[in-house]
Write an enzyme that holds these catalytic residues in place. Structure first.
Site, PDB file in Angstrom:
ATOM      1  N   ASP A   1      15.699   2.567   8.463  1.00 32.51           N
ATOM      2  CA  ASP A   1      14.877   1.927   7.435  1.00 32.51           C
ATOM      3  C   ASP A   1      13.416   2.074   7.874  1.00 32.51           C
ATOM      4  OD1 ASP A   1      13.367   0.113   5.888  1.00 32.51           O
ATOM      5  OD2 ASP A   1      15.042  -1.291   5.686  1.00 32.51           O
TER       6      ASP A   1
ATOM      7  N   ARG B   1      21.839   7.797 -16.113  1.00 34.45           N
ATOM      8  CA  ARG B   1      22.387   7.139 -14.917  1.00 34.45           C
ATOM      9  C   ARG B   1      22.556   8.157 -13.785  1.00 34.45           C
ATOM     10  NH1 ARG B   1      27.487   5.553 -16.315  1.00 34.45           N
ATOM     11  NH2 ARG B   1      28.427   6.992 -14.850  1.00 34.45           N
TER      12      ARG B   1
ATOM     13  N   LYS C   1       7.734  -2.130  -1.344  1.00 40.13           N
ATOM     14  CA  LYS C   1       6.709  -2.499  -0.360  1.00 40.13           C
ATOM     15  C   LYS C   1       5.573  -1.478  -0.372  1.00 40.13           C
ATOM     16  CE  LYS C   1       9.722  -5.687   0.388  1.00 40.13           C
ATOM     17  NZ  LYS C   1      10.729  -5.626   1.420  1.00 40.13           N
TER      18      LYS C   1
ATOM     19  N   TYR D   1      16.046  -6.289   8.407  1.00 38.57           N
ATOM     20  CA  TYR D   1      15.688  -7.116   7.251  1.00 38.57           C
ATOM     21  C   TYR D   1      16.824  -8.114   6.957  1.00 38.57           C
ATOM     22  CZ  TYR D   1      14.591  -8.193   2.395  1.00 38.57           C
ATOM     23  OH  TYR D   1      14.329  -8.838   1.221  1.00 38.57           O
TER      24      TYR D   1
HETATM   25  C1  LIG Z   1      12.065  -5.715   1.460  1.00 39.79           C
HETATM   26  C2  LIG Z   1      12.846  -4.948   2.431  1.00 39.79           C
HETATM   27  C3  LIG Z   1      14.129  -4.480   2.119  1.00 39.79           C
HETATM   28  C4  LIG Z   1      14.807  -4.805   0.796  1.00 39.79           C
HETATM   29  O1  LIG Z   1      14.163  -4.181  -0.257  1.00 39.79           O
HETATM   30  P1  LIG Z   1      14.188  -4.734  -1.785  1.00 39.79           P
HETATM   31  O2  LIG Z   1      13.395  -3.706  -2.508  1.00 39.79           O
HETATM   32  O3  LIG Z   1      13.570  -6.078  -1.778  1.00 39.79           O
HETATM   33  O4  LIG Z   1      15.617  -4.773  -2.179  1.00 39.79           O
HETATM   34  C5  LIG Z   1      14.785  -3.707   3.058  1.00 39.79           C
HETATM   35  N1  LIG Z   1      14.228  -3.412   4.243  1.00 39.79           N
HETATM   36  C6  LIG Z   1      13.005  -3.848   4.590  1.00 39.79           C
HETATM   37  C7  LIG Z   1      12.431  -3.497   5.920  1.00 39.79           C
HETATM   38  C8  LIG Z   1      12.266  -4.628   3.699  1.00 39.79           C
HETATM   39  O5  LIG Z   1      11.060  -5.074   4.059  1.00 39.79           O
END
Ligand SMILES: *Cc1c(COP(=O)(O)O)cnc(C)c1O
Length: 391
Positions: free
Chosen positions: A182, A57, A207, A110
């Site tokens: 992000d 962990r 992604k 998001y």
């Molecule tokens: C998909 C996404 C998230 C969330 O990510 P998960 O892996 O689905 O929890 C956050 N920010 C952006 C820009 C995203 O496209």
């Protein structure tokens, strides 16, 4: 020697040959705990006086590899990884914020992130100011009015707005606020926010970093001091990445440059093609000279990314017709993978929001969000043409 480029880093960095097996690919270390020959050496590792791992962990050699590689790609000092992108985002915010703190952010984050700022964090006494994404002056003004953390995303989902990261991170630095970005949409192949003044860079590794739509993950990179604070919470609450997932991520990262360069190229061709299509009323892609943030995007991005969105004459029913007729696009919620994926914002980026919340956030309904895969560009163009012909 040259400074290694992103694809060289993706392939070679931190890939030391395993001394016991001589395996070129690092073995997946899949276990819960690490055993020591005696209490003294165990204790030294536990106290941080010697290198090593105690319990999965907290840390694991396979996830360490992944974190080091993303940090190198982002030109950051350190990184820590998570089970999902949302785990990375929430753990980071929870580690860096206290009740009474003030966050400045934008509307086009998001969908899940937007709810953190409008519902979850305010309930814990964090004031969140959610501003119009385009309005750099208003963002700077609110940052100067008192701000502990500036949270940005660029390009945004689903309208592909591009924020001037250097300018906004500079304003945050003046008041001693931490800037968190992000970078999921841009990827480190196209933008490295740390070099523009960001303190922490986050990814949904589900992604483009993972890229194959078969794993979920997240990562946060930045200075050693900030990453240690985030890691300090992550290891307690257990939001970390599984080593099996880290191994798949490491495999994916090797082709990140190849995939994203291809996706950049095809997305630009698709955007240019759609911009001249009689049934398409708008195309959102930062690579088009008509895009309102094309200048910033040209300065800040090495490529314009694999994501675009477009509006079709006839509104939502026309969007449904186009989506229903696409042959080389999965109708799904993911993005950034090798397969082309399409959908309306109501079932993709902003599925967590109600109709009203989407309207307040300024998310248009009559859009097709199109995540370009690595298929041949000519096939995607022909596919879009035949789907639009059905409208
Ligand atoms: C998909 C996404 C998230 C969330 O990510 P998960 O892996 O689905 O929890 C956050 N920010 C952006 C820009 C995203 O496209």
């Amino acid at each position: 020697m040259t400074t290694p480029g992103p694809s060289t880093k993706s392939v070679h960095l931190t890939e030391e040959v395993d001394p016991t097996t001589r395996s070129v690919v690092p073995p997946i270390v899949a276990n819960s705990a690490f055993a020591y020959p005696d209490v003294a050496s165990w204790r030294a590792v536990a106290l941080g006086e010697a290198e090593g791992h105690i319990y999965a962990r907290n840390s694991n050699p396979t996830t360490d590899h992944f974190e080091a590689k993303v940090a190198a790609l982002e030109e950051a000092e350190a990184g820590t990884s998570f089970g999902t992108g949302m785990a990375a985002i929430f753990t980071t915010l929870q580690a860096l914020l206290r009740p009474g703190d003030r966050v400045v952010t934008v509307k086009d984050t998001y969908g899940g992130t937007y709810l953190l700022f409008t519902e979850i964090l305010p309930a814990w006494g964090v004031e969140c100011d959610v501003l119009d994404t385009d309005d750099h002056e208003a963002i700077e003004e609110q940052v100067r009015a008192g701000c502990d953390l500036l949270y940005l995303e660029s390009p945004t989902n689903p309208t592909c707005k591009v924020l001037d990261l250097q300018r906004l991170a500079g304003a945050a630095a003046e008041v001693g606020a931490v800037t968190v970005v992000d970078n999921t949409f841009a990827t480190p192949i196209n933008t490295r926010p740390v070099t523009l003044g960001a303190d922490v860079v986050l990814h949904s590794a589900s992604k483009f970093l993972g890229g194959h739509g078969d794993v979920l993950g997240g990562v946060a990179v930045g200075s050693k001091a900030l990453v240690e604070r985030i890691y300090g919470l992550r290891e307690i609450i257990g939001t970390g990445m599984d080593p099996q997932v880290a191994a798949l991520m490491l495999r994916s990262l090797k082709t990140l440059g190849l995939r994203v360069e291809r996706q950049n190229e095809t997305a630009l061709a698709v955007a240019q093609h759609l911009a001249t299509h009689p049934k398409v009323t708008a195309v959102n892609y930062p690579g088009l000279p008509t895009h309102p943030h094309h200048d910033v995007a040209t300065r800040q991005m090495d490529g314009f990314g694999g994501m675009l969105s477009f509006a079709v004459e006839g509104g939502f029913p026309a969007v449904e017709t186009v989506l229903g007729n696409l042959r080389y696009a999965y109708l799904a919620a993911n993005l950034g993978q090798v397969e082309t994926i399409a959908g309306p914002p109501a079932t993709t980026s902003h599925v967590e929001l109600t109709d009203d919340e989407r309207a307040i956030a300024g998310i248009p309904e009559g859009l097709v969000r199109y995540s370009v895969g690595i298929e041949d560009a000519a096939d995607l163009l022909a596919d879009l043409d035949q789907a639009l012909a059905a409208v």
